[in-house]
Enzyme design. Structure first.
Site, PDB file in Angstrom:
ATOM      1  N   ASP A  72      -2.141 -11.836 -72.904  1.00 59.24           N
ATOM      2  CA  ASP A  72      -2.500 -13.211 -72.060  1.00 59.24           C
ATOM      3  C   ASP A  72      -4.139 -13.447 -71.741  1.00 59.24           C
ATOM      4  O   ASP A  72      -4.501 -12.450 -71.390  1.00 59.24           O
ATOM      5  CB  ASP A  72      -1.649 -13.198 -70.885  1.00 59.24           C
ATOM      6  CG  ASP A  72      -1.666 -14.472 -70.342  1.00 59.24           C
ATOM      7  OD1 ASP A  72      -0.572 -15.377 -70.464  1.00 59.24           O
ATOM      8  OD2 ASP A  72      -2.496 -14.648 -69.121  1.00 59.24           O
ATOM      9  N   GLU A 155      -1.108 -15.980 -77.466  1.00 55.98           N
ATOM     10  CA  GLU A 155      -0.634 -17.694 -77.238  1.00 55.98           C
ATOM     11  C   GLU A 155      -1.713 -18.468 -77.774  1.00 55.98           C
ATOM     12  O   GLU A 155      -2.867 -18.154 -78.058  1.00 55.98           O
ATOM     13  CB  GLU A 155      -0.645 -17.943 -75.696  1.00 55.98           C
ATOM     14  CG  GLU A 155      -1.969 -17.430 -75.057  1.00 55.98           C
ATOM     15  CD  GLU A 155      -1.954 -17.862 -73.433  1.00 55.98           C
ATOM     16  OE1 GLU A 155      -1.057 -18.556 -73.195  1.00 55.98           O
ATOM     17  OE2 GLU A 155      -2.707 -17.314 -72.793  1.00 55.98           O
ATOM     18  N   ASP A 237      -0.750 -13.136 -65.098  1.00 53.33           N
ATOM     19  CA  ASP A 237      -0.935 -12.773 -66.531  1.00 53.33           C
ATOM     20  C   ASP A 237      -0.537 -11.599 -67.043  1.00 53.33           C
ATOM     21  O   ASP A 237       0.018 -11.709 -68.208  1.00 53.33           O
ATOM     22  CB  ASP A 237      -2.656 -12.510 -66.498  1.00 53.33           C
ATOM     23  CG  ASP A 237      -3.543 -13.815 -65.999  1.00 53.33           C
ATOM     24  OD1 ASP A 237      -2.901 -14.698 -66.200  1.00 53.33           O
ATOM     25  OD2 ASP A 237      -4.440 -13.474 -65.364  1.00 53.33           O
TER      26      ASP A 237
END
Length: 244
Positions: A72, A155, A237
């Site tokens: 993340d 991501e 996170d």
């Protein structure tokens, strides 16, 4: 920038012979893994010269520590991994402060003047250690992640859209998220790892990694929260990294 193909460059006594230029003696960052097919001479804005070689390498198979890991990306911390590890960003506020001071001086100087050009070079030389530190940090973090994990999941962020936020644009641009992704992808291919990117629309920060409870959209200022279903306190996170 000048590019030389095979026949127009050769190696002599630790240096590199370039056609019509002669022998140059670079400071080698590493030894070449194979015979290069091209060499490119690059000059940056601070009048530094670099040699970039194109070489062919074979994927390297090595033992891994973990089966897979989720990543993340963040503002204050470059990356938070699903195993709890964090990659803290190097701090270079002093150099950045000097560069901003010179930028203000540059804005007041007459365009195309000699003094303005001298100031421009000073700014570029101040940015060199910042860029070198950042690049070294990104290389070390990406190498560690790829070597220790068989699968890497991160991501997909729309950085161009996020840069429109004036309050966060400078921090985001300094993070070099795109460069970090490029390094991870290239090294994953080199070491035979599985690199995956999940959709930016996945609600990874809205779902509890332990029980799957969906607590909905939360403000960016909230960095940790208590799950109403299982009672686990989740770091925003780290929870997002686990979901991946």
């Amino acid at each position: 920038m000048s590019r030389f193909r095979i026949g127009r460059f050769s190696f002599k006594n630790g240096g590199v012979y370039l056609a019509k230029i002669g022998i140059v003696n670079p400071v080698w960052s590493r030894s070449l893994p194979s015979q290069p097919s091209f060499v490119t001479v690059i000059k940056n804005c601070a009048n530094r010269y670099f040699l970039s070689f194109v070489v062919e390498v074979q994927p390297i198979q090595s033992e891994v520590k973990n089966h897979s890991i989720g990543i993340d990306l963040g503002m204050k911390t470059l990356a938070v991994m699903s195993n709890g590890e964090k990659a803290e960003i190097p701090i270079y506020k002093k150099l950045d402060r000097k560069a901003r001071k010179l930028q203000r001086k540059l804005a007041r100087q007459l365009k195309h003047s000699q003094r303005r050009n001298v100031t421009r070079i000073k700014i570029a030389k101040l940015h060199n250690p910042i860029a070198d530190t950042r690049q070294d940090f990104l290389n070390k973090v990406s190498t560690k992640i790829v070597k220790q994990n068989q699968g890497i999941i991160r991501e997909d962020l729309k950085v161009s859209g996020m840069l429109k936020n004036r309050k966060l644009s400078k921090t985001i641009s300094q993070q070099e998220w795109r460069e970090f992704r490029t390094l991870c992808e290239a090294k994953s291919e080199k070491f035979g790892r599985d690199f995956q990117v999940i959709s930016r629309w996945e609600p990874t920060s809205q779902v509890c990694a332990d029980c799957g409870f969906n607590w909905g959209k939360i403000d960016l200022s909230i960095r940790s929260l208590l799950c109403m279903s299982c009672g686990t306190e989740q770091d925003r996170d780290e929870n997002g990294a686990k979901i991946r």
